[in-house]
Design a protein around this motif. Structure first.
Motif, PDB file in Angstrom:
ATOM      1  N   TRP A  10       0.826  -1.209   0.000  1.00  0.00           N
ATOM      2  CA  TRP A  10       0.000   0.000   0.000  1.00  0.00           C
ATOM      3  C   TRP A  10       0.862   1.260   0.000  1.00  0.00           C
ATOM      4  CZ3 TRP A  10      -5.016   1.030  -0.718  1.00  0.00           C
ATOM      5  CH2 TRP A  10      -5.920  -0.025  -0.664  1.00  0.00           C
ATOM      6  N   HIS A  11       1.857   1.275   0.851  1.00  0.00           N
ATOM      7  CA  HIS A  11       2.743   2.427   0.982  1.00  0.00           C
ATOM      8  C   HIS A  11       3.465   2.706  -0.338  1.00  0.00           C
ATOM      9  CE1 HIS A  11       5.058   5.285   3.409  1.00  0.00           C
ATOM     10  NE2 HIS A  11       6.132   4.888   2.742  1.00  0.00           N
ATOM     11  N   SER A  12       3.963   1.648  -0.950  1.00  0.00           N
ATOM     12  CA  SER A  12       4.738   1.802  -2.184  1.00  0.00           C
ATOM     13  C   SER A  12       3.868   2.228  -3.351  1.00  0.00           C
ATOM     14  CB  SER A  12       5.456   0.488  -2.512  1.00  0.00           C
ATOM     15  OG  SER A  12       6.298   0.090  -1.457  1.00  0.00           O
ATOM     16  N   TRP A  13       2.692   1.615  -3.473  1.00  0.00           N
ATOM     17  CA  TRP A  13       1.855   1.933  -4.616  1.00  0.00           C
ATOM     18  C   TRP A  13       1.232   3.323  -4.522  1.00  0.00           C
ATOM     19  CZ3 TRP A  13       1.035  -0.664  -9.179  1.00  0.00           C
ATOM     20  CH2 TRP A  13       1.705  -1.879  -9.301  1.00  0.00           C
ATOM     21  N   ILE A  14       1.017   3.811  -3.310  1.00  0.00           N
ATOM     22  CA  ILE A  14       0.567   5.204  -3.163  1.00  0.00           C
ATOM     23  C   ILE A  14       1.641   6.139  -3.728  1.00  0.00           C
ATOM     24  CG2 ILE A  14       0.155   7.055  -1.489  1.00  0.00           C
ATOM     25  CD1 ILE A  14      -1.282   4.966   0.250  1.00  0.00           C
ATOM     26  N   GLY A  15       2.898   5.834  -3.416  1.00  0.00           N
ATOM     27  CA  GLY A  15       3.993   6.648  -3.941  1.00  0.00           C
ATOM     28  C   GLY A  15       4.119   6.549  -5.444  1.00  0.00           C
ATOM     29  N   VAL A  16       3.950   5.344  -5.980  1.00  0.00           N
ATOM     30  CA  VAL A  16       4.093   5.137  -7.426  1.00  0.00           C
ATOM     31  C   VAL A  16       2.986   5.842  -8.196  1.00  0.00           C
ATOM     32  CG1 VAL A  16       3.982   3.403  -9.253  1.00  0.00           C
ATOM     33  CG2 VAL A  16       5.386   2.984  -7.226  1.00  0.00           C
ATOM     34  N   TYR A  17       1.760   5.618  -7.771  1.00  0.00           N
ATOM     35  CA  TYR A  17       0.627   6.149  -8.531  1.00  0.00           C
ATOM     36  C   TYR A  17       0.333   7.620  -8.236  1.00  0.00           C
ATOM     37  CZ  TYR A  17      -0.732   1.525 -10.216  1.00  0.00           C
ATOM     38  OH  TYR A  17      -0.752   0.321 -10.855  1.00  0.00           O
ATOM     39  N   ALA A 348       8.638   6.214  -4.135  1.00  0.00           N
ATOM     40  CA  ALA A 348       8.346   5.496  -5.374  1.00  0.00           C
ATOM     41  C   ALA A 348       9.638   5.111  -6.091  1.00  0.00           C
ATOM     42  CB  ALA A 348       7.471   6.353  -6.282  1.00  0.00           C
ATOM     43  N   TRP A 349      10.597   6.016  -6.084  1.00  0.00           N
ATOM     44  CA  TRP A 349      11.885   5.728  -6.753  1.00  0.00           C
ATOM     45  C   TRP A 349      12.575   4.538  -6.086  1.00  0.00           C
ATOM     46  CZ3 TRP A 349      17.014   5.674  -5.223  1.00  0.00           C
ATOM     47  CH2 TRP A 349      17.953   5.626  -6.251  1.00  0.00           C
ATOM     48  N   LEU A 350      12.567   4.508  -4.757  1.00  0.00           N
ATOM     49  CA  LEU A 350      13.187   3.390  -4.034  1.00  0.00           C
ATOM     50  C   LEU A 350      12.473   2.083  -4.329  1.00  0.00           C
ATOM     51  CD1 LEU A 350      13.792   5.108  -0.578  1.00  0.00           C
ATOM     52  CD2 LEU A 350      15.568   4.179  -2.072  1.00  0.00           C
ATOM     53  N   ILE A 430      12.253   6.843 -13.282  1.00  0.00           N
ATOM     54  CA  ILE A 430      11.360   5.709 -13.064  1.00  0.00           C
ATOM     55  C   ILE A 430      11.218   4.895 -14.349  1.00  0.00           C
ATOM     56  CG2 ILE A 430       8.975   5.044 -12.567  1.00  0.00           C
ATOM     57  CD1 ILE A 430      10.406   5.906 -10.095  1.00  0.00           C
ATOM     58  N   PHE A 431      11.079   5.589 -15.456  1.00  0.00           N
ATOM     59  CA  PHE A 431      10.932   4.910 -16.747  1.00  0.00           C
ATOM     60  C   PHE A 431      12.167   4.082 -17.067  1.00  0.00           C
ATOM     61  CE2 PHE A 431      11.297   4.914 -21.439  1.00  0.00           C
ATOM     62  CZ  PHE A 431      10.136   4.191 -21.729  1.00  0.00           C
ATOM     63  N   SER A 432      13.339   4.633 -16.788  1.00  0.00           N
ATOM     64  CA  SER A 432      14.591   3.902 -17.040  1.00  0.00           C
ATOM     65  C   SER A 432      14.680   2.653 -16.168  1.00  0.00           C
ATOM     66  CB  SER A 432      15.798   4.804 -16.770  1.00  0.00           C
ATOM     67  OG  SER A 432      15.781   5.927 -17.618  1.00  0.00           O
ATOM     68  N   LEU A 433      14.310   2.780 -14.909  1.00  0.00           N
ATOM     69  CA  LEU A 433      14.338   1.625 -14.013  1.00  0.00           C
ATOM     70  C   LEU A 433      13.333   0.569 -14.452  1.00  0.00           C
ATOM     71  CD1 LEU A 433      14.561   3.422 -10.538  1.00  0.00           C
ATOM     72  CD2 LEU A 433      16.364   2.112 -11.664  1.00  0.00           C
TER      73      LEU A 433
END
Length: 444
Positions: A10-17, A348-350, A430-433
């Motif tokens: 949840w924590h990660s996807w909030i950051g990503v989206y 999100a980057w992490l 993010i796109f490169s990763l």
């Protein structure tokens, strides 16, 4: 491979989206906290020699009226601190609205300018993305929810977090270092997140109540949008009392009141607000409405007389923007606002960085496209605002030619440029990763 708890997902996807939008709100909010001080630096006219005496509103009104005989004084504001000029908002027949600055010590006019300032820019951008088709404020306020969920979800996977406020684990890799720094910064920002989510949720409730409910913005006022609207002022052929007389009446009724702002004509009333001995309330929590023809105080509000609901409504702004302790609290709010903006992107980057190291791809290209789709319009809004207000635009419901001061234009353009670069670098990174993770997955 150890399984991460659901809180981590949840924590990660909030950051990503939602990282870009949270960044936009927190980043602009940080500058909104110091926007008045930025204007003070940009406009020499807004400064004054050090002073500590009580501002003489009566004499100041006389100076403005003599200098601008054809203008209407809409608002008079006392100096906000000991090195600032007083500010009058006037409306002239040809130029529209302008700010006029007055040295409180000498009572001499130091200059005037357009009402388009850095403070106004960040207020409109941070509060509602300049309106954004009528849903801007809803959109901004709604993000109090993912910000709260981001904090709450971190508690589920960050074990014994209350013991780690001084525990910076650097690790042996770059990811470990930034991960440790991200967690530590997040811990120290917890109190700030609580304040922002609480006040943000309150603004969401207020906006919902206002737009979809009773359409009331105040408990008592002269305007129809108040719960208890004051009756219209009746003249009965009488002449209007002088500003000096009205101020004397207001001060005699409220000797405890340090008057900060006067509105000579608030739907016919002479309107006075300021601070008393109350804690954490904005100026309008203490206010008086005077009949300018009879001098009768029609309504006198003390902050202490408000019930819990309306008292909190007068406190939320003070907490949200950190204005309760002057420059010191504003700087603290700015620092933690920037910190939250950084956390919005770094998390999100992490996450994506770790996925790429594990040769996994859990962020489809469609999601990246969605983020870019959000990035472009939100970043372009400030540019549109600059253009519209440089050549003429709409403000306060009226169209008129606008003059954006050069200092404001330069600052805003610079801020927009830096903001856009940060967002683009984040998206590109993010796109490169993501591409790296896809490539490694295919090879495997």
């Amino acid at each position: 491979m150890p399984v991460k708890p659901i809180g981590f997902d949840w924590h990660s996807w909030i950051g990503v989206y939602l990282g870009l939008m949270l960044f936009s709100i927190c980043w602009s909010g940080a500058f909104a906290a110091l926007s008045s001080e930025i204007d003070w630096l940009l406009f020499p006219d807004a400064r004054a020699d050090a002073h500590d005496s009580v501002f003489d509103f009566s004499a100041a009104f006389e100076v403005i009226n003599n200098t601008y005989p054809d203008a209407k004084i809409e608002l008079a504001e006392a100096p906000s601190n000991g090195v600032s000029a007083a500010r009058f908002t006037i409306k002239t027949p040809d130029d529209g609205r302008r700010f006029v600055y007055l040295d409180p010590g000498t009572l001499k006019i130091t200059g005037s300018q357009s009402i388009f300032t850095v403070q106004r820019f960040f207020r409109e951008y941070h509060e509602a993305f300049f309106g954004l088709y009528g849903i801007g404020k809803f959109l901004v306020c709604l993000f109090a929810i993912p910000l709260f969920l981001s904090m709450l979800s971190a508690f589920y996977f960050f074990k014994r977090w209350w013991q780690r406020f001084f525990d910076l684990r650097l690790g042996k890799t770059t990811i470990s270092f930034w991960s440790g720094l991200h967690k530590l910064a997040g811990l120290w920002s917890l109190w700030f997140v609580v304040v922002m989510t609480t006040t943000g949720a309150w603004y969401l409730f207020e906006e919902t109540r206002y737009k979809l409910g009773d359409e009331k913005f105040a408990l008592v006022d002269a305007y129809p949008l108040a719960v208890r609207q004051l009756r219209d002022v009746t003249e009965l052929g009488q002449e209007r009392l002088t500003v000096s007389d009205l101020i004397d009446i207001a001060q005699s009724q409220r000797p405890d009141l340090r008057i900060s702002t006067i509105q000579p004509d608030r739907r016919g009333y002479f309107y006075v607000i300021g601070q008393s001995d109350d804690v954490l309330v904005r100026d309008r929590a203490n206010k008086l409405f005077l009949n300018p023809f009879t001098g009768v105080v029609t309504f006198n509000q003390h902050a202490d007389d408000l019930n819990a609901y309306w008292r909190w409504s007068e406190t939320a702004d003070i907490l949200h923007f950190g204005t309760f302790a002057g420059l010191v609290s504003k700087i603290v709010w700015f620092v933690f606002g920037v910190l939250l903006a950084g956390l919005s992107l770094s998390g999100a980057w992490l996450y994506v960085q770790k996925q790429s190291k594990r040769k996994q791809s859990r962020w489809p290209k469609a999601d990246l496209a969605a983020c870019v789709a959000l990035l472009v319009p939100i970043s372009a809004l400030p540019i549109v605002w600059i253009y519209l207000h440089r050549v003429g635009g709409k403000i306060d419901g009226q169209y008129h030619m606008a003059e954006l001061p050069d200092g404001v234009a330069v600052f805003i353009i610079g801020w927009v440029f830096v903001t856009l670069i940060i967002k683009l670098l984040w998206v590109i990174g993010i796109f490169s990763l993501q591409r790296k993770a896809v490539g490694q997955t295919c090879e495997a």
